[in-house]
Design a protein around this motif. Structure first.
Motif, PDB file in Angstrom:
ATOM      1  N   GLY A  10       0.820  -1.212   0.000  1.00  0.00           N
ATOM      2  CA  GLY A  10       0.000   0.000   0.000  1.00  0.00           C
ATOM      3  C   GLY A  10       0.850   1.257   0.000  1.00  0.00           C
ATOM      4  N   ALA A  11       1.930   1.244   0.810  1.00  0.00           N
ATOM      5  CA  ALA A  11       2.813   2.408   0.883  1.00  0.00           C
ATOM      6  C   ALA A  11       3.516   2.641  -0.455  1.00  0.00           C
ATOM      7  CB  ALA A  11       3.845   2.210   1.994  1.00  0.00           C
ATOM      8  N   GLY A  12       3.960   1.557  -1.096  1.00  0.00           N
ATOM      9  CA  GLY A  12       4.629   1.679  -2.386  1.00  0.00           C
ATOM     10  C   GLY A  12       3.713   2.222  -3.464  1.00  0.00           C
ATOM     11  N   LEU A  13       2.470   1.709  -3.519  1.00  0.00           N
ATOM     12  CA  LEU A  13       1.495   2.186  -4.501  1.00  0.00           C
ATOM     13  C   LEU A  13       1.134   3.648  -4.263  1.00  0.00           C
ATOM     14  CD1 LEU A  13      -0.883  -0.930  -4.668  1.00  0.00           C
ATOM     15  CD2 LEU A  13       0.784  -0.197  -6.397  1.00  0.00           C
ATOM     16  N   LEU A  14       1.026   4.033  -2.969  1.00  0.00           N
ATOM     17  CA  LEU A  14       0.688   5.422  -2.641  1.00  0.00           C
ATOM     18  C   LEU A  14       1.791   6.373  -3.094  1.00  0.00           C
ATOM     19  CD1 LEU A  14      -1.208   7.437  -1.300  1.00  0.00           C
ATOM     20  CD2 LEU A  14      -0.086   6.961   0.889  1.00  0.00           C
ATOM     21  N   LEU A  16       3.893   5.869  -5.523  1.00  0.00           N
ATOM     22  CA  LEU A  16       3.864   5.917  -6.987  1.00  0.00           C
ATOM     23  C   LEU A  16       2.747   6.841  -7.482  1.00  0.00           C
ATOM     24  CD1 LEU A  16       4.520   2.155  -7.855  1.00  0.00           C
ATOM     25  CD2 LEU A  16       6.080   4.091  -8.219  1.00  0.00           C
ATOM     26  N   LEU A  17       1.590   6.804  -6.797  1.00  0.00           N
ATOM     27  CA  LEU A  17       0.497   7.713  -7.149  1.00  0.00           C
ATOM     28  C   LEU A  17       0.888   9.173  -6.910  1.00  0.00           C
ATOM     29  CD1 LEU A  17      -2.661   5.836  -5.780  1.00  0.00           C
ATOM     30  CD2 LEU A  17      -2.244   6.496  -8.159  1.00  0.00           C
ATOM     31  N   ILE A  18       1.590   9.417  -5.797  1.00  0.00           N
ATOM     32  CA  ILE A  18       2.051  10.774  -5.485  1.00  0.00           C
ATOM     33  C   ILE A  18       3.031  11.258  -6.553  1.00  0.00           C
ATOM     34  CG2 ILE A  18       3.513  12.084  -3.878  1.00  0.00           C
ATOM     35  CD1 ILE A  18       2.134  10.522  -1.608  1.00  0.00           C
ATOM     36  N   PHE A  19       3.934  10.366  -6.981  1.00  0.00           N
ATOM     37  CA  PHE A  19       4.866  10.724  -8.059  1.00  0.00           C
ATOM     38  C   PHE A  19       4.106  11.092  -9.328  1.00  0.00           C
ATOM     39  CE2 PHE A  19       6.625   9.053 -12.030  1.00  0.00           C
ATOM     40  CZ  PHE A  19       7.661   9.970 -12.220  1.00  0.00           C
ATOM     41  N   TYR A  20       3.119  10.248  -9.699  1.00  0.00           N
ATOM     42  CA  TYR A  20       2.372  10.494 -10.930  1.00  0.00           C
ATOM     43  C   TYR A  20       1.631  11.833 -10.855  1.00  0.00           C
ATOM     44  CZ  TYR A  20      -1.248  10.255 -14.474  1.00  0.00           C
ATOM     45  OH  TYR A  20      -2.077  10.564 -15.517  1.00  0.00           O
ATOM     46  N   ILE A  37      -4.772  16.298  -2.191  1.00  0.00           N
ATOM     47  CA  ILE A  37      -5.974  16.290  -1.344  1.00  0.00           C
ATOM     48  C   ILE A  37      -7.088  15.490  -2.013  1.00  0.00           C
ATOM     49  CG2 ILE A  37      -7.790  17.725  -0.314  1.00  0.00           C
ATOM     50  CD1 ILE A  37      -5.680  19.907   0.087  1.00  0.00           C
ATOM     51  N   LEU A  38      -7.261  15.668  -3.325  1.00  0.00           N
ATOM     52  CA  LEU A  38      -8.268  14.902  -4.062  1.00  0.00           C
ATOM     53  C   LEU A  38      -7.972  13.405  -3.989  1.00  0.00           C
ATOM     54  CD1 LEU A  38      -8.776  17.112  -7.254  1.00  0.00           C
ATOM     55  CD2 LEU A  38     -10.452  16.682  -5.437  1.00  0.00           C
ATOM     56  N   LEU A  39      -6.697  13.049  -4.056  1.00  0.00           N
ATOM     57  CA  LEU A  39      -6.304  11.647  -3.913  1.00  0.00           C
ATOM     58  C   LEU A  39      -6.725  11.124  -2.541  1.00  0.00           C
ATOM     59  CD1 LEU A  39      -4.784   9.082  -4.794  1.00  0.00           C
ATOM     60  CD2 LEU A  39      -2.677  10.140  -3.927  1.00  0.00           C
ATOM     61  N   GLY A  40      -6.485  11.922  -1.515  1.00  0.00           N
ATOM     62  CA  GLY A  40      -6.885  11.522  -0.164  1.00  0.00           C
ATOM     63  C   GLY A  40      -8.384  11.332  -0.040  1.00  0.00           C
ATOM     64  N   ILE A  41      -9.161  12.256  -0.633  1.00  0.00           N
ATOM     65  CA  ILE A  41     -10.623  12.131  -0.604  1.00  0.00           C
ATOM     66  C   ILE A  41     -11.057  10.848  -1.306  1.00  0.00           C
ATOM     67  CG2 ILE A  41     -12.787  13.162  -1.435  1.00  0.00           C
ATOM     68  CD1 ILE A  41     -11.466  15.912  -1.042  1.00  0.00           C
ATOM     69  N   GLY A  42     -10.390  10.539  -2.435  1.00  0.00           N
ATOM     70  CA  GLY A  42     -10.714   9.318  -3.174  1.00  0.00           C
ATOM     71  C   GLY A  42     -10.350   8.046  -2.427  1.00  0.00           C
ATOM     72  N   LEU A  43      -9.356   8.132  -1.530  1.00  0.00           N
ATOM     73  CA  LEU A  43      -8.899   6.955  -0.788  1.00  0.00           C
ATOM     74  C   LEU A  43      -9.478   6.879   0.627  1.00  0.00           C
ATOM     75  CD1 LEU A  43      -5.094   6.985  -1.755  1.00  0.00           C
ATOM     76  CD2 LEU A  43      -6.891   5.515  -2.695  1.00  0.00           C
ATOM     77  N   PHE A 274      -0.915  15.950   2.912  1.00  0.00           N
ATOM     78  CA  PHE A 274      -2.070  16.419   2.147  1.00  0.00           C
ATOM     79  C   PHE A 274      -2.980  15.253   1.745  1.00  0.00           C
ATOM     80  CE2 PHE A 274       1.269  19.594   1.591  1.00  0.00           C
ATOM     81  CZ  PHE A 274       0.606  20.692   2.119  1.00  0.00           C
ATOM     82  N   VAL A 275      -2.391  14.091   1.502  1.00  0.00           N
ATOM     83  CA  VAL A 275      -3.210  12.901   1.252  1.00  0.00           C
ATOM     84  C   VAL A 275      -4.005  12.553   2.505  1.00  0.00           C
ATOM     85  CG1 VAL A 275      -3.168  10.442   0.674  1.00  0.00           C
ATOM     86  CG2 VAL A 275      -1.612  12.003  -0.491  1.00  0.00           C
ATOM     87  N   TYR A 276      -3.330  12.557   3.647  1.00  0.00           N
ATOM     88  CA  TYR A 276      -4.017  12.257   4.909  1.00  0.00           C
ATOM     89  C   TYR A 276      -5.103  13.296   5.192  1.00  0.00           C
ATOM     90  CZ  TYR A 276      -4.991  11.721   9.854  1.00  0.00           C
ATOM     91  OH  TYR A 276      -5.639  11.574  11.056  1.00  0.00           O
ATOM     92  N   PHE A 277      -4.778  14.563   4.935  1.00  0.00           N
ATOM     93  CA  PHE A 277      -5.755  15.639   5.114  1.00  0.00           C
ATOM     94  C   PHE A 277      -7.018  15.344   4.309  1.00  0.00           C
ATOM     95  CE2 PHE A 277      -7.148  19.919   3.471  1.00  0.00           C
ATOM     96  CZ  PHE A 277      -7.781  20.338   4.632  1.00  0.00           C
ATOM     97  N   GLY A 278      -6.852  14.868   3.076  1.00  0.00           N
ATOM     98  CA  GLY A 278      -8.009  14.524   2.242  1.00  0.00           C
ATOM     99  C   GLY A 278      -8.833  13.395   2.825  1.00  0.00           C
TER     100      GLY A 278
END
Length: 392
Positions: A10-14, A16-20, A37-43, A274-278
């Motif tokens: 999960g950490a590795g995929l996250l 990679l998503l942040i990089f993209y 933030i949108l990524l966080g809301i989606g997750l 910011f992901v966690y914030f979402g």
């Protein structure tokens, strides 16, 4: 096959998503913070209440403000404190007081109105500081004013949280409670000043003797996390503690050595905040109290612009820099989430929608602050350099 995704995967995929998303933001010229933030809301459903993500995000935000604190030694911070008080109090009146009044006009109780005022009060320190850094605006004239407002809000916001939690839990809110809270803030600041003037006075020569970069990372990040954690232990903001930790080490003088060591770790961890914030924003179904939401969002923008336009000159800024600063202070974030956690039911959904709207509008206004200022006041004239001719 196991149904749960391993934490490592999960950490590795996250990451990679942040990089993209970071790469995408450069291509489409869009703030990467919004995408995170949108990524966080989606997750939210997948990563809700993830302790690992929460801990990593705490490290990111602590290191961000630790590095900011390095720019402010004790004497500089003391001078800023005197100048920011009028603008800081203006911010309390406009962002907290008037917003509370708006909610009262819509028929809410005093407690719920004060809750909405608290959610609308504090600018997002993390979003604003990140955008200042990303857009190369740290050297701008208004930046010192903006950072001073953020620190003032981080000192005042815990008082709002204490009142709301006290009322929510049925405890009596007393002057003694405020006195204790104020004492903690003053004590934490005085301890930072004392350590900066004594223990860390010769810190630069000590760092020079450490050849192994790994040990240096452990030392510097340990100081930042420990002081941020001490602030949390005292019931204050870790952001405040991290800033004071940076201020302690600002007495070193050559802070570039510290920056170079801490920057890579901060850059890795900060997007996770910011992901966690979402993931903490619960949107629910539908838009409750839509008209009030629209008015509160609109006033949340106007109030911060006015804090810049009226408060900037009090701080010694020009009209141009004051407007640019006000337009850059509109994003709401982490303190709004903390205060919104007290809310329940419909009010929690209302709070989530407000935070998302105010964060996105604030970030877009930040991006356009210079363009709007130039349209109103015209483009600043570039100073012509005089060339010295030998013999003249």
């Amino acid at each position: 096959m196991p149904t749960d995704i391993p934490a490592l995967l999960g950490a590795g995929l996250l990451l990679l998503l942040i990089f993209y998303l970071g790469f995408l933001s450069i291509k489409i010229k869009f703030p990467n913070v919004i995408l995170f933030i949108l990524l966080g809301i989606g997750l939210t459903k997948l990563m809700d209440d993830s302790e690992l993500l929460h801990f990593a995000s705490e490290i990111g935000i602590v290191l961000l403000f630790f590095l900011l604190g390095l720019e402010f030694n004790i004497s500089r911070l003391g001078g800023i404190a005197k100048r920011i008080l009028p603008a800081g109090l203006l911010d309390v009146v406009l962002s907290l007081g008037v917003t509370t009044g708006i909610a009262l006009l819509f028929g809410l109780s005093l407690y719920l109105s004060f809750l909405i005022g608290g959610i609308a009060y504090a600018t997002s320190s993390s979003i604003t500081a990140k955008l200042l850094d990303d857009r190369g605006r740290m050297a701008n004239r208004e930046t010192e004013f903006m950072l001073a407002i953020l620190i003032f809000e981080d000192l005042f916001a815990p008082l709002i949280v204490a009142i709301l939690i006290g009322i929510h839990s049925g405890e009596e809110v007393t002057g003694y409670m405020f006195l204790i809270l104020f004492g903690k803030i003053v004590g934490l600041a005085l301890l930072a000043i004392l350590l900066g003037k004594t223990l860390f006075k010769r810190f630069e020569s000590f760092l020079d003797r450490i050849d192994d970069e790994e040990f240096k990372i452990a030392l510097l990040i340990g100081i930042a996390l420990a002081y941020g954690g001490l602030a949390l232990y005292l019931g204050l903001s870790e952001v405040l503690g991290a800033f004071l930790a940076g201020m302690m080490l600002a007495e070193v003088g050559k802070i570039e050595k510290i920056d170079q060591t801490v920057f890579p770790v901060r850059d890795l961890m900060l997007p996770l905040f910011f992901v966690y914030f979402g993931t903490t924003i619960k949107l629910g179904d539908g838009v409750p109290m839509a008209w009030m939401l629209a008015v509160v969002v609109l006033w949340s923008v106007i109030s911060k612009v006015l804090v810049g336009v009226w408060g900037g000159p009090m701080f010694g800024l020009s009209k141009r820099a004051s407007l640019r600063g006000g337009l850059s202070l509109c994003a709401r974030g982490e303190f709004s989430v903390v205060i919104a956690s007290v809310a329940t039911g419909t009010m929690k959904v209302f709070s989530g929608l407000f935070i998302v709207a105010a964060a996105f509008i604030g970030m877009l206004l930040f991006e356009q602050a210079s363009n709007v200022t130039n349209k109103i006041y015209g483009k600043p004239e570039k100073k012509k350099k005089r060339l010295k001719v030998p013999g003249n």
